[in-house]
Design an enzyme around this catalytic site. Structure first.
Site, PDB file in Angstrom:
ATOM      1  N   LYS A   1       5.425   1.604  -3.022  1.00 28.23           N
ATOM      2  CA  LYS A   1       5.365   3.207  -3.712  1.00 28.23           C
ATOM      3  C   LYS A   1       5.647   3.023  -5.175  1.00 28.23           C
ATOM      4  O   LYS A   1       6.333   2.151  -5.548  1.00 28.23           O
ATOM      5  CB  LYS A   1       6.252   3.814  -3.076  1.00 28.23           C
TER       6      LYS A   1
ATOM      7  N   THR B   1      -5.006  13.272   5.050  1.00 28.37           N
ATOM      8  CA  THR B   1      -3.304  13.550   5.597  1.00 28.37           C
ATOM      9  C   THR B   1      -3.314  14.925   6.423  1.00 28.37           C
ATOM     10  O   THR B   1      -2.659  15.000   7.329  1.00 28.37           O
ATOM     11  CB  THR B   1      -2.470  13.575   4.294  1.00 28.37           C
TER      12      THR B   1
ATOM     13  N   SER C   1      -6.943   5.526   3.445  1.00 29.71           N
ATOM     14  CA  SER C   1      -7.009   4.935   2.408  1.00 29.71           C
ATOM     15  C   SER C   1      -7.421   3.467   2.733  1.00 29.71           C
ATOM     16  O   SER C   1      -8.084   2.665   2.352  1.00 29.71           O
ATOM     17  CB  SER C   1      -5.430   4.679   1.830  1.00 29.71           C
TER      18      SER C   1
ATOM     19  N   GLY D   1      -2.670   8.021  -4.379  1.00 29.76           N
ATOM     20  CA  GLY D   1      -2.084   9.382  -4.729  1.00 29.76           C
ATOM     21  C   GLY D   1      -0.889   9.687  -3.908  1.00 29.76           C
ATOM     22  O   GLY D   1      -0.519   9.419  -2.845  1.00 29.76           O
ATOM     23  N   ASP D   2      -0.269  10.742  -4.422  1.00 28.20           N
ATOM     24  CA  ASP D   2       1.100  11.329  -3.699  1.00 28.20           C
ATOM     25  C   ASP D   2       1.249  12.821  -4.531  1.00 28.20           C
ATOM     26  O   ASP D   2       0.440  13.271  -5.223  1.00 28.20           O
ATOM     27  CB  ASP D   2       2.282  10.437  -3.961  1.00 28.20           C
TER      28      ASP D   2
ATOM     29  N   LYS E   1       0.867  -1.305  -0.036  1.00 28.20           N
ATOM     30  CA  LYS E   1      -0.109   0.134  -0.133  1.00 28.20           C
ATOM     31  C   LYS E   1       0.900   1.144   0.029  1.00 28.20           C
ATOM     32  O   LYS E   1       1.712   1.294   0.971  1.00 28.20           O
ATOM     33  CB  LYS E   1      -1.039  -0.174   1.292  1.00 28.20           C
TER      34      LYS E   1
ATOM     35  N   GLN F   1       7.167   3.939   3.977  1.00 32.29           N
ATOM     36  CA  GLN F   1       5.728   3.550   3.943  1.00 32.29           C
ATOM     37  C   GLN F   1       5.588   2.209   4.984  1.00 32.29           C
ATOM     38  O   GLN F   1       4.517   1.931   5.460  1.00 32.29           O
ATOM     39  CB  GLN F   1       5.210   3.204   2.395  1.00 32.29           C
TER      40      GLN F   1
ATOM     41  N   ASN G   1      -2.322  18.961  -1.554  1.00 35.73           N
ATOM     42  CA  ASN G   1      -3.157  18.230  -0.918  1.00 35.73           C
ATOM     43  C   ASN G   1      -3.006  18.435   0.720  1.00 35.73           C
ATOM     44  O   ASN G   1      -3.856  18.842   1.463  1.00 35.73           O
ATOM     45  CB  ASN G   1      -3.393  16.753  -1.217  1.00 35.73           C
TER      46      ASN G   1
END
Ligand code: NDP
Ligand code: 2IT
Length: 444
Positions: free
Chosen positions: A126, A209, A376, A165-166, A90, A111, A240
């Site tokens: 990632k 986030t 998420s 997303g990122d 993830k 992560q 974001n």
């Protein structure tokens, strides 16, 4: 040489020219030294650290697409499936011209521990590409996303690897990627998170986030005798994470006086107008000069500089290595009491150590920005049960998760004799669960 040092040396030798990956590994291994050295022989015999720092799988592929002039463009793309000990891989997809394998590996490595800290069953991964969505038409972005997913779909799935997303990947990109996945695979499943609300997205994922960052910051301040209410906050970035961090900070009674992007920054002593910022960044996809032009109280500066503004709390929310030693010195000199990382690894190791040595409360990204991936995982749960929870339900789960994360860091730091060192606390607490799961599953 100790086992920890041997493994770090190996990482540097085997992964040349990947300084961000080295940096992420170094920070984690330094924190784990006390845990590893208490049981060094067993860890070494099982090569646990070698397995931890080596991705399970790394995918590199080309993404050809046609631009609006009819010219074929080719980008490099990556998906690093780092560790699946505690759940399916993830992690987000970064679309930015600076993306390379080392950056994706640093993010994937971080992560693993972040996802472990959420307490939810998600492994670490990632991906991304050196494609730059900035200045591209919607059609060009769609062409890229469809070509990217035409290859990536072979390696992901709701129970194997769930990207999100990122930087550079928001709702628009996730929509195009989801459509192409569904078209190729013919299944309607939660293979991506950060989806739109009309096709399986979760309420509060957009905000998660930034909101989560503030929930953790609020708890960290409270447990150290401070109140977020009335504090002056500086934020970097205007994407974001930054936007929803600013919004929640204001809801909690703080005053946010800066935001930035890759060309400049804004100082707004009357407090950032979040509605205007959202209009400029989310709707118009424009530069901060447009924010400044529409807001008489705002001063626009070229380049970087948000850390020079006097504040109580600093929230780096743009990118890696954006808060350097001189910035840390300026923050300390100006009386800053807390830094919490909305971005991944925004503070250099030297700057982090300086802040900690000078009594600044420091919450590392893998804890402080975990609210995004945690939500998420809540989106994955909703997709599995084919239900949608209310905003309040998701938001209250998010808040609980962030408060728990803070206490886990705090407890782990105390247990290992490093009270108040939340970097060590996060790395240790994140590691222990993953190591336990790896041990239980044998040599795989
Ligand atoms: P966005 O693309 O929405 O926004 C990124 C912001 O950072 C923009 O203001 C951008 O400016 C700025 N920025 C990006 N790269 C650079 C750079 N090299 N130098 C200076 N400024 C830069 O991304 P997000 O807000 O989603 O991500 C921000 C950070 O938070 C990243 O580190 C990401 O990994 C991390 N993160 C994101 C999560 C999420 O859920 N989205 C979850 C956890 C962490 P410009 O527009 O000019 O490029
Ligand atoms: O860095 C991160 O945690 C993210 N970009 C979010 C990942 C996710 O799967 O939601």
């Amino acid at each position: 040489m100790s086992y920890v040092d041997e493994v770090y040396q190996m990482v540097v030798e085997k992964n040349p020219a990947q300084p961000e990956f080295h940096q992420a590994v170094k920070e984690v291994l330094e924190s784990l030294r006390v845990v590893i050295e208490a049981n060094e022989e067993a860890y070494k015999k099982d090569a646990l650290l070698e397995r931890l720092v080596t991705p399970e799988r790394q995918l590199l592929f080309r993404v050809p697409w046609v631009d609006d002039k009819g010219q074929v463009q080719v980008n490099n793309a990556f998906r690093v499936q780092f560790n699946s000990a505690i759940g399916p891989y993830k992690g987000g997809l970064r679309l930015h011209p600076s993306v390379n394998l080392g950056i994706i590996k640093f993010l994937g490595f971080e992560q693993i521990f972040k996802n472990s800290l959420t307490g939810l069953p998600i492994g670490g991964g990632k991906g991304g590409s050196d494609f730059d969505p900035k200045g591209k038409s919607d059609r060009e972005v769609m062409a890229f996303c469809q070509s990217f997913m035409t290859e990536l779909n072979k390696y992901i799935g709701a129970d194997t690897d769930v990207p999100a997303g990122d930087i550079g990947t928001g709702a628009r990109e996730i929509g195009f990627m989801y459509g192409q996945y569904k078209r190729i695979k013919g299944v309607y499943e939660g293979v991506l998170t950060g989806k739109g609300l009309s096709y399986g997205g979760s309420l509060a994922r957009t905000e998660a986030t930034g909101y989560g960052l503030l929930y953790l910051t609020e708890e960290m301040l409270k447990c150290n005798g401070h109140d977020i209410n009335g504090k002056t906050v500086v934020i970097s970035g205007s994407g974001n994470v930054a936007i929803y961090a600013a919004q929640k900070a204001q809801q909690l009674g703080a005053k946010v006086v800066t935001v930035s992007d890759s060309t400049g920054w804004v100082y707004d002593p009357e407090g950032i107008d979040v509605a205007l910022l959202k209009e400029v960044k989310e709707v118009k996809r424009a530069r901060l000069t447009e924010y400044a032009a529409a807001r008489p109280s705002a001063q626009y500066h070229e380049g970087r500089g948000v850390w020079s503004i006097k504040c109580d709390v600093a929230l780096p929310c743009a990118t890696q290595n954006e808060l350097l030693i001189d910035d840390a010195k300026a923050l300390v000199a100006n009386g800053c009491i807390a830094v919490a990382e909305g971005a991944n690894m925004p503070t250099t190791i030297e700057a982090t150590e300086y802040l900690q040595a000078n009594g600044v409360l420091f919450a590392p990204g893998k804890a402080a920005n975990a609210g995004g991936v945690a939500t998420s995982a809540l989106e994955m749960s909703q997709n599995s049960e084919r239900l949608s929870w209310t905003f309040e339900e998701v938001d209250s789960k998010l808040k609980n998760i962030m408060v728990n994360i803070f206490h886990n860091l705090d407890d782990a730091a105390k247990k290992y004799g490093m009270e108040g060192n939340y970097v060590a606390g996060a790395n240790i607490a994140g590691f222990l669960k993953v190591a336990d799961a790896m041990n239980a599953q044998g040599i795989v």
